[in-house]
Write an enzyme that holds these catalytic residues in place. Sequence first.
Site, PDB file in Angstrom:
ATOM      1  CE1 TYR A 114      -7.181   2.557  11.265  1.00  0.00           C
ATOM      2  CE2 TYR A 114      -8.898   3.842  10.378  1.00  0.00           C
ATOM      3  CZ  TYR A 114      -7.544   3.332  10.285  1.00  0.00           C
ATOM      4  OH  TYR A 114      -6.548   4.040   9.301  1.00  0.00           O
TER       5      TYR A 114
ATOM      6  N   GLY B 134       0.759  -1.148  -0.055  1.00  0.00           N
ATOM      7  CA  GLY B 134      -0.123  -0.100   0.069  1.00  0.00           C
ATOM      8  C   GLY B 134       0.636   1.270   0.013  1.00  0.00           C
TER       9      GLY B 134
ATOM     10  CG  PHE C 108      -7.264   0.169   5.289  1.00  0.00           C
ATOM     11  CD1 PHE C 108      -6.402   0.451   6.352  1.00  0.00           C
ATOM     12  CD2 PHE C 108      -8.636   0.412   5.405  1.00  0.00           C
ATOM     13  CE1 PHE C 108      -6.983   1.059   7.612  1.00  0.00           C
ATOM     14  CE2 PHE C 108      -9.161   1.025   6.339  1.00  0.00           C
ATOM     15  CZ  PHE C 108      -8.416   1.321   7.593  1.00  0.00           C
TER      16      PHE C 108
ATOM     17  CG  LEU D 166     -12.638   5.822   1.621  1.00  0.00           C
ATOM     18  CD1 LEU D 166     -14.016   6.199   1.239  1.00  0.00           C
ATOM     19  CD2 LEU D 166     -12.510   4.299   2.197  1.00  0.00           C
ATOM     20  CB  VAL D 167      -5.646   4.993   0.186  1.00  0.00           C
ATOM     21  CG1 VAL D 167      -4.379   4.936  -0.720  1.00  0.00           C
ATOM     22  CG2 VAL D 167      -5.800   6.377   0.925  1.00  0.00           C
TER      23      VAL D 167
HETATM   24  P1  NDP Z   1      -1.656  -2.132   3.880  1.00  0.00           P
HETATM   25  O1  NDP Z   1      -2.275  -3.132   4.846  1.00  0.00           O
HETATM   26  O2  NDP Z   1      -1.692  -1.967   2.480  1.00  0.00           O
HETATM   27  O3  NDP Z   1      -0.335  -1.790   4.257  1.00  0.00           O
HETATM   28  C1  NDP Z   1      -0.252  -1.823   6.081  1.00  0.00           C
HETATM   29  C2  NDP Z   1       1.253  -1.906   6.223  1.00  0.00           C
HETATM   30  O4  NDP Z   1       1.673  -1.954   7.598  1.00  0.00           O
HETATM   31  C3  NDP Z   1       2.059  -3.096   5.453  1.00  0.00           C
HETATM   32  O5  NDP Z   1       3.151  -2.791   4.930  1.00  0.00           O
HETATM   33  C4  NDP Z   1       2.111  -4.029   6.660  1.00  0.00           C
HETATM   34  O6  NDP Z   1       3.374  -4.802   6.551  1.00  0.00           O
HETATM   35  C5  NDP Z   1       2.412  -2.877   7.898  1.00  0.00           C
HETATM   36  N1  NDP Z   1       2.374  -3.417   9.155  1.00  0.00           N
HETATM   37  C6  NDP Z   1       1.092  -3.884   9.714  1.00  0.00           C
HETATM   38  N2  NDP Z   1       0.950  -4.408  10.803  1.00  0.00           N
HETATM   39  C7  NDP Z   1       2.289  -4.216  11.259  1.00  0.00           C
HETATM   40  C8  NDP Z   1       2.909  -4.931  12.249  1.00  0.00           C
HETATM   41  N3  NDP Z   1       2.234  -5.291  13.530  1.00  0.00           N
HETATM   42  N4  NDP Z   1       4.370  -4.649  12.580  1.00  0.00           N
HETATM   43  C9  NDP Z   1       4.926  -4.109  11.398  1.00  0.00           C
HETATM   44  N5  NDP Z   1       4.487  -3.577  10.336  1.00  0.00           N
HETATM   45  C10 NDP Z   1       2.969  -3.740  10.200  1.00  0.00           C
HETATM   46  O7  NDP Z   1      -2.561  -0.639   4.392  1.00  0.00           O
HETATM   47  P2  NDP Z   1      -2.236   0.862   3.918  1.00  0.00           P
HETATM   48  O8  NDP Z   1      -1.175   1.270   3.046  1.00  0.00           O
HETATM   49  O9  NDP Z   1      -3.544   1.583   3.553  1.00  0.00           O
HETATM   50  O10 NDP Z   1      -1.742   1.241   5.289  1.00  0.00           O
HETATM   51  C11 NDP Z   1      -0.902   2.288   5.480  1.00  0.00           C
HETATM   52  C12 NDP Z   1      -1.168   3.411   6.747  1.00  0.00           C
HETATM   53  O11 NDP Z   1      -2.178   4.262   6.174  1.00  0.00           O
HETATM   54  C13 NDP Z   1      -1.888   2.818   7.975  1.00  0.00           C
HETATM   55  O12 NDP Z   1      -1.402   3.551   9.458  1.00  0.00           O
HETATM   56  C14 NDP Z   1      -3.238   2.966   8.044  1.00  0.00           C
HETATM   57  O13 NDP Z   1      -4.080   3.050   9.089  1.00  0.00           O
HETATM   58  C15 NDP Z   1      -3.343   4.498   7.034  1.00  0.00           C
HETATM   59  N6  NDP Z   1      -4.347   4.915   6.243  1.00  0.00           N
HETATM   60  C16 NDP Z   1      -4.808   4.254   5.182  1.00  0.00           C
HETATM   61  C17 NDP Z   1      -5.931   4.735   4.655  1.00  0.00           C
HETATM   62  C18 NDP Z   1      -6.638   3.720   3.292  1.00  0.00           C
HETATM   63  O14 NDP Z   1      -7.840   3.861   3.157  1.00  0.00           O
HETATM   64  N7  NDP Z   1      -6.049   2.525   3.019  1.00  0.00           N
HETATM   65  C19 NDP Z   1      -6.644   5.949   4.802  1.00  0.00           C
HETATM   66  C20 NDP Z   1      -6.025   6.660   5.840  1.00  0.00           C
HETATM   67  C21 NDP Z   1      -5.075   6.078   6.628  1.00  0.00           C
HETATM   68  P3  NDP Z   1       3.512  -6.253   7.142  1.00  0.00           P
HETATM   69  O15 NDP Z   1       2.382  -6.867   6.975  1.00  0.00           O
HETATM   70  O16 NDP Z   1       4.675  -6.848   6.296  1.00  0.00           O
HETATM   71  O17 NDP Z   1       4.199  -6.046   8.607  1.00  0.00           O
HETATM   72  C1  8X3 Z   2      -8.601   4.519   6.489  1.00  0.00           C
HETATM   73  C2  8X3 Z   2      -9.779   5.450   6.002  1.00  0.00           C
HETATM   74  O1  8X3 Z   2     -12.137   5.798   6.154  1.00  0.00           O
HETATM   75  O2  8X3 Z   2     -11.598   3.459   5.655  1.00  0.00           O
HETATM   76  O3  8X3 Z   2      -8.076   5.349   7.430  1.00  0.00           O
HETATM   77  O4  8X3 Z   2     -11.094   4.659   7.916  1.00  0.00           O
HETATM   78  S1  8X3 Z   2     -11.027   4.833   6.578  1.00  0.00           S
END
Ligand code: NDP
Ligand code: 8X3
Length: 251
Positions: A151, A13, A188, A183-184
């Site tokens: 969350y 992501g 996630f 939302l990305v």
């Molecule tokens: P992904 O699930 O695609 O990526 C999450 C990343 O976090 C992975 O690389 C995973 O690596 C790592 N991770 C999760 N748990 C652990 C852990 N216990 N230890 C180490 N690394 C961990 O999600 P996103 O890219 O969307 O999320 C990235 C950030 O963006 C998060 O903080 C999320 O809350 C935030 N976010 C996401 C949004 C969305 O809509 N997608 C919107 C707003 C914020 P691995 O599993 O290899 O450890």
């Molecule tokens: C991720 C965005 O709206 O799915 O932080 O919670 S939402």
Amino acid sequence: MKKNILITGATSGIGLATARLLAKEGYSLVLCGRRTERLQELAGELGEMAQLHLLTFDVRDREAVEQAIGSLPEKFRTIDVLVNNAGNAHGLDPIGEGNPEDWDAMIDINVKGLLYVSKAVMPQMMERKEGHIINIGSIAGKEVYPKGNVYSATKHAVDALNKGMLQDLNPYGIKVTAINPGLVETEFSLVRFKGDEERAKTVYEGFEPLRPEDVAEVISFAISRPAHVNISDLILLPTAQANATIVRKES
Ligand code: NDP
Ligand code: 8X3
């Protein structure tokens, strides 16, 4: 010399897209995650473009975090920019029906994990009186949406920690930035719905969500501001999204 940047959650992501973009831009990178195979694949892809070091650890494990970051070779030891990105949602339930294991996971990863990594990185920034911490928050850290309860609480905590870091690290000249996406489309929702691909897909149907690359570009922009400029707090939404609850979807 180009900055050295540590990215947590670089296996997927937003973190993965950020690693790709920053490598192209010639930064040297410390890429972190739990899935070693994915980190190694990424190193194969980016290794010719940038200096890389891989660290496998779970951000929930304080000792492992300290050990991993403490073990960085000389060349990577000075971290100019920390991107606190690792995190996820686990479950989407009304609070009374929530699973305490999901609550623990979100609090341990999104809040305590971010603190553990920051604690391991901040001292060398404070000593040098220089550095930049970028915290990936969320629109859910600014507002609460139905069933988003825990969350959202963890992302409100990230919002508070970003403000606290801004204040407490100010005497050291350390920049602190929160980037709060809406939302990305990443893994996630797949993680939130425990591998249910169909359900995860529906989250992004009927509108154009952000791509992880959109967030990566903003991270790169924040990093590349001149020394006197700090982006302290930024919300990034898909055009179809007005806030945490309103998304214009085609029916
Ligand atoms: P992904 O699930 O695609 O990526 C999450 C990343 O976090 C992975 O690389 C995973 O690596 C790592 N991770 C999760 N748990 C652990 C852990 N216990 N230890 C180490 N690394 C961990 O999600 P996103 O890219 O969307 O999320 C990235 C950030 O963006 C998060 O903080 C999320 O809350 C935030 N976010 C996401 C949004 C969305 O809509 N997608 C919107 C707003 C914020 P691995 O599993 O290899 O450890
Ligand atoms: C991720 C965005 O709206 O799915 O932080 O919670 S939402």
